[in-house]
Motif scaffolding. Structure first.
Motif, PDB file in Angstrom:
ATOM      1  N   LYS A 125     -19.157 -12.895 -17.874  1.00 49.86           N
ATOM      2  CA  LYS A 125     -19.596 -11.655 -17.232  1.00 49.86           C
ATOM      3  C   LYS A 125     -18.486 -10.606 -17.187  1.00 49.86           C
ATOM      4  O   LYS A 125     -18.760  -9.413 -17.117  1.00 49.86           O
ATOM      5  CB  LYS A 125     -20.084 -11.944 -15.824  1.00 49.86           C
ATOM      6  N   ALA A 126     -17.233 -11.062 -17.237  1.00 49.04           N
ATOM      7  CA  ALA A 126     -16.086 -10.160 -17.079  1.00 49.04           C
ATOM      8  C   ALA A 126     -15.676  -9.465 -18.369  1.00 49.04           C
ATOM      9  O   ALA A 126     -15.094  -8.388 -18.332  1.00 49.04           O
ATOM     10  CB  ALA A 126     -14.896 -10.934 -16.519  1.00 49.04           C
ATOM     11  N   ALA A 127     -15.945 -10.090 -19.507  1.00 49.70           N
ATOM     12  CA  ALA A 127     -15.474  -9.533 -20.783  1.00 49.70           C
ATOM     13  C   ALA A 127     -16.420  -9.953 -21.904  1.00 49.70           C
ATOM     14  O   ALA A 127     -17.237 -10.861 -21.735  1.00 49.70           O
ATOM     15  CB  ALA A 127     -14.059 -10.024 -21.075  1.00 49.70           C
ATOM     16  N   ASP A 128     -16.270  -9.315 -23.040  1.00 49.10           N
ATOM     17  CA  ASP A 128     -17.123  -9.582 -24.191  1.00 49.10           C
ATOM     18  C   ASP A 128     -16.591 -10.794 -24.958  1.00 49.10           C
ATOM     19  O   ASP A 128     -15.869 -10.659 -25.949  1.00 49.10           O
ATOM     20  CB  ASP A 128     -17.171  -8.347 -25.095  1.00 49.10           C
ATOM     21  N   VAL A 129     -16.924 -11.979 -24.454  1.00 48.11           N
ATOM     22  CA  VAL A 129     -16.518 -13.227 -25.107  1.00 48.11           C
ATOM     23  C   VAL A 129     -17.749 -14.077 -25.361  1.00 48.11           C
ATOM     24  O   VAL A 129     -18.779 -13.920 -24.704  1.00 48.11           O
ATOM     25  CB  VAL A 129     -15.500 -14.038 -24.267  1.00 48.11           C
ATOM     26  N   ARG A 130     -17.616 -14.966 -26.341  1.00 41.30           N
ATOM     27  CA  ARG A 130     -18.652 -15.946 -26.642  1.00 41.30           C
ATOM     28  C   ARG A 130     -18.131 -17.321 -26.276  1.00 41.30           C
ATOM     29  O   ARG A 130     -17.010 -17.679 -26.648  1.00 41.30           O
ATOM     30  CB  ARG A 130     -18.994 -15.913 -28.131  1.00 41.30           C
ATOM     31  N   ILE A 131     -18.912 -18.093 -25.552  1.00 43.80           N
ATOM     32  CA  ILE A 131     -18.519 -19.457 -25.217  1.00 43.80           C
ATOM     33  C   ILE A 131     -18.801 -20.317 -26.448  1.00 43.80           C
ATOM     34  O   ILE A 131     -19.937 -20.404 -26.912  1.00 43.80           O
ATOM     35  CB  ILE A 131     -19.285 -19.979 -23.987  1.00 43.80           C
ATOM     36  N   GLN A 132     -17.742 -20.909 -26.994  1.00 45.34           N
ATOM     37  CA  GLN A 132     -17.875 -21.727 -28.196  1.00 45.34           C
ATOM     38  C   GLN A 132     -18.266 -23.156 -27.851  1.00 45.34           C
ATOM     39  O   GLN A 132     -19.088 -23.759 -28.539  1.00 45.34           O
ATOM     40  CB  GLN A 132     -16.570 -21.733 -28.988  1.00 45.34           C
ATOM     41  N   ALA A 133     -17.670 -23.711 -26.803  1.00 44.72           N
ATOM     42  CA  ALA A 133     -17.953 -25.112 -26.481  1.00 44.72           C
ATOM     43  C   ALA A 133     -17.499 -25.435 -25.066  1.00 44.72           C
ATOM     44  O   ALA A 133     -16.589 -24.803 -24.534  1.00 44.72           O
ATOM     45  CB  ALA A 133     -17.225 -26.035 -27.459  1.00 44.72           C
ATOM     46  N   VAL A 134     -18.147 -26.432 -24.497  1.00 50.74           N
ATOM     47  CA  VAL A 134     -17.708 -27.059 -23.253  1.00 50.74           C
ATOM     48  C   VAL A 134     -17.675 -28.546 -23.561  1.00 50.74           C
ATOM     49  O   VAL A 134     -18.686 -29.123 -23.945  1.00 50.74           O
ATOM     50  CB  VAL A 134     -18.672 -26.778 -22.080  1.00 50.74           C
ATOM     51  N   GLU A 135     -16.501 -29.141 -23.415  1.00 51.77           N
ATOM     52  CA  GLU A 135     -16.335 -30.549 -23.771  1.00 51.77           C
ATOM     53  C   GLU A 135     -15.797 -31.326 -22.583  1.00 51.77           C
ATOM     54  O   GLU A 135     -14.862 -30.881 -21.914  1.00 51.77           O
ATOM     55  CB  GLU A 135     -15.354 -30.677 -24.937  1.00 51.77           C
ATOM     56  N   ARG A 136     -16.372 -32.495 -22.332  1.00 55.66           N
ATOM     57  CA  ARG A 136     -15.855 -33.374 -21.281  1.00 55.66           C
ATOM     58  C   ARG A 136     -14.422 -33.739 -21.620  1.00 55.66           C
ATOM     59  O   ARG A 136     -14.086 -33.960 -22.784  1.00 55.66           O
ATOM     60  CB  ARG A 136     -16.686 -34.658 -21.188  1.00 55.66           C
ATOM     61  N   ASN A 137     -13.559 -33.815 -20.627  1.00 57.51           N
ATOM     62  CA  ASN A 137     -12.166 -34.144 -20.909  1.00 57.51           C
ATOM     63  C   ASN A 137     -11.860 -35.604 -20.623  1.00 57.51           C
ATOM     64  O   ASN A 137     -12.702 -36.351 -20.140  1.00 57.51           O
ATOM     65  CB  ASN A 137     -11.210 -33.208 -20.162  1.00 57.51           C
ATOM     66  N   SER A 145      -7.879  -8.986 -26.344  1.00 52.95           N
ATOM     67  CA  SER A 145      -7.921  -8.355 -25.023  1.00 52.95           C
ATOM     68  C   SER A 145      -9.075  -8.886 -24.179  1.00 52.95           C
ATOM     69  O   SER A 145      -8.921  -9.106 -22.968  1.00 52.95           O
ATOM     70  CB  SER A 145      -8.013  -6.832 -25.148  1.00 52.95           C
ATOM     71  N   ASP A 146     -10.224  -9.124 -24.799  1.00 48.93           N
ATOM     72  CA  ASP A 146     -11.363  -9.671 -24.065  1.00 48.93           C
ATOM     73  C   ASP A 146     -11.123 -11.115 -23.641  1.00 48.93           C
ATOM     74  O   ASP A 146     -11.461 -11.503 -22.519  1.00 48.93           O
ATOM     75  CB  ASP A 146     -12.640  -9.583 -24.908  1.00 48.93           C
ATOM     76  N   VAL A 147     -10.547 -11.909 -24.532  1.00 49.11           N
ATOM     77  CA  VAL A 147     -10.272 -13.304 -24.200  1.00 49.11           C
ATOM     78  C   VAL A 147      -9.250 -13.392 -23.061  1.00 49.11           C
ATOM     79  O   VAL A 147      -9.413 -14.175 -22.130  1.00 49.11           O
ATOM     80  CB  VAL A 147      -9.801 -14.098 -25.440  1.00 49.11           C
ATOM     81  N   LYS A 148      -8.218 -12.554 -23.107  1.00 52.00           N
ATOM     82  CA  LYS A 148      -7.218 -12.558 -22.032  1.00 52.00           C
ATOM     83  C   LYS A 148      -7.836 -12.142 -20.705  1.00 52.00           C
ATOM     84  O   LYS A 148      -7.568 -12.748 -19.662  1.00 52.00           O
ATOM     85  CB  LYS A 148      -6.038 -11.655 -22.391  1.00 52.00           C
ATOM     86  N   ALA A 149      -8.679 -11.118 -20.729  1.00 52.49           N
ATOM     87  CA  ALA A 149      -9.337 -10.666 -19.495  1.00 52.49           C
ATOM     88  C   ALA A 149     -10.276 -11.744 -18.956  1.00 52.49           C
ATOM     89  O   ALA A 149     -10.292 -12.020 -17.748  1.00 52.49           O
ATOM     90  CB  ALA A 149     -10.107  -9.374 -19.763  1.00 52.49           C
ATOM     91  N   ALA A 150     -11.043 -12.361 -19.850  1.00 54.38           N
ATOM     92  CA  ALA A 150     -11.956 -13.425 -19.434  1.00 54.38           C
ATOM     93  C   ALA A 150     -11.193 -14.625 -18.884  1.00 54.38           C
ATOM     94  O   ALA A 150     -11.615 -15.233 -17.892  1.00 54.38           O
ATOM     95  CB  ALA A 150     -12.831 -13.849 -20.617  1.00 54.38           C
ATOM     96  N   MET A 151     -10.072 -14.966 -19.514  1.00 57.23           N
ATOM     97  CA  MET A 151      -9.259 -16.088 -19.051  1.00 57.23           C
ATOM     98  C   MET A 151      -8.733 -15.831 -17.642  1.00 57.23           C
ATOM     99  O   MET A 151      -8.772 -16.709 -16.779  1.00 57.23           O
ATOM    100  CB  MET A 151      -8.089 -16.327 -20.012  1.00 57.23           C
ATOM    101  N   GLU A 152      -8.252 -14.619 -17.402  1.00 56.80           N
ATOM    102  CA  GLU A 152      -7.730 -14.267 -16.078  1.00 56.80           C
ATOM    103  C   GLU A 152      -8.803 -14.456 -15.006  1.00 56.80           C
ATOM    104  O   GLU A 152      -8.559 -15.050 -13.956  1.00 56.80           O
ATOM    105  CB  GLU A 152      -7.241 -12.819 -16.099  1.00 56.80           C
ATOM    106  N   VAL A 153     -10.007 -13.971 -15.279  1.00 55.77           N
ATOM    107  CA  VAL A 153     -11.103 -14.108 -14.322  1.00 55.77           C
ATOM    108  C   VAL A 153     -11.511 -15.568 -14.157  1.00 55.77           C
ATOM    109  O   VAL A 153     -11.755 -16.036 -13.042  1.00 55.77           O
ATOM    110  CB  VAL A 153     -12.299 -13.227 -14.749  1.00 55.77           C
ATOM    111  N   ALA A 154     -11.577 -16.305 -15.262  1.00 56.55           N
ATOM    112  CA  ALA A 154     -11.958 -17.721 -15.198  1.00 56.55           C
ATOM    113  C   ALA A 154     -10.991 -18.513 -14.325  1.00 56.55           C
ATOM    114  O   ALA A 154     -11.409 -19.296 -13.473  1.00 56.55           O
ATOM    115  CB  ALA A 154     -12.009 -18.317 -16.602  1.00 56.55           C
ATOM    116  N   LEU A 155      -9.700 -18.298 -14.524  1.00 54.67           N
ATOM    117  CA  LEU A 155      -8.700 -19.045 -13.750  1.00 54.67           C
ATOM    118  C   LEU A 155      -8.699 -18.638 -12.286  1.00 54.67           C
ATOM    119  O   LEU A 155      -8.554 -19.490 -11.399  1.00 54.67           O
ATOM    120  CB  LEU A 155      -7.314 -18.862 -14.376  1.00 54.67           C
TER     121      LEU A 155
END
Length: 99
Positions: A30-42, A57-67
């Motif tokens: 919702k914060a930036a123009d990114v595409r979710i590629q995968a969610v994997e169990r760790n 720039s979008d990935v960095k902005a999305a990462m900041e919000v995610a964290l």
């Protein structure tokens, strides 16, 4: 690479809680123009790793919000942004999806 991610930066974050990963990836998308590629169990069993793609720039902005979103919900195991992944990195990313 046929998945349409050519030339896109990669952002990855790993949390101890899979549920928190979905909350964080929702905030990131919702914060930036990114595409979710995968969610994997760790390897921790209850957590997961999220991979997202887009412009640096979008990935960095999305990462900041995610964290920021994840911090009160779960331990952040790791996170990184790869601005210009090599062809070998792209191959490795494709191999890990779904495993």
């Amino acid at each position: 690479m046929s998945s349409g991610y050519e030339g896109m930066a990669i952002g990855m974050f790993e949390l101890e809680s899979e549920c928190a990963c979905f909350v964080a990836l929702d905030a990131a998308a919702k914060a930036a123009d990114v595409r979710i590629q995968a969610v994997e169990r760790n390897r921790l069993g209850t957590g997961a790793c999220v991979k997202m793609r887009g412009k640096v720039s979008d990935v960095k902005a999305a990462m900041e919000v995610a964290l920021e979103t994840a911090a009160p919900l779960s331990k952040i195991v790791s996170h990184t942004v790869i601005a210009a992944p090599s062809a070998d990195t792209e191959t490795a990313m494709t191999m890990t999806i779904g495993k």
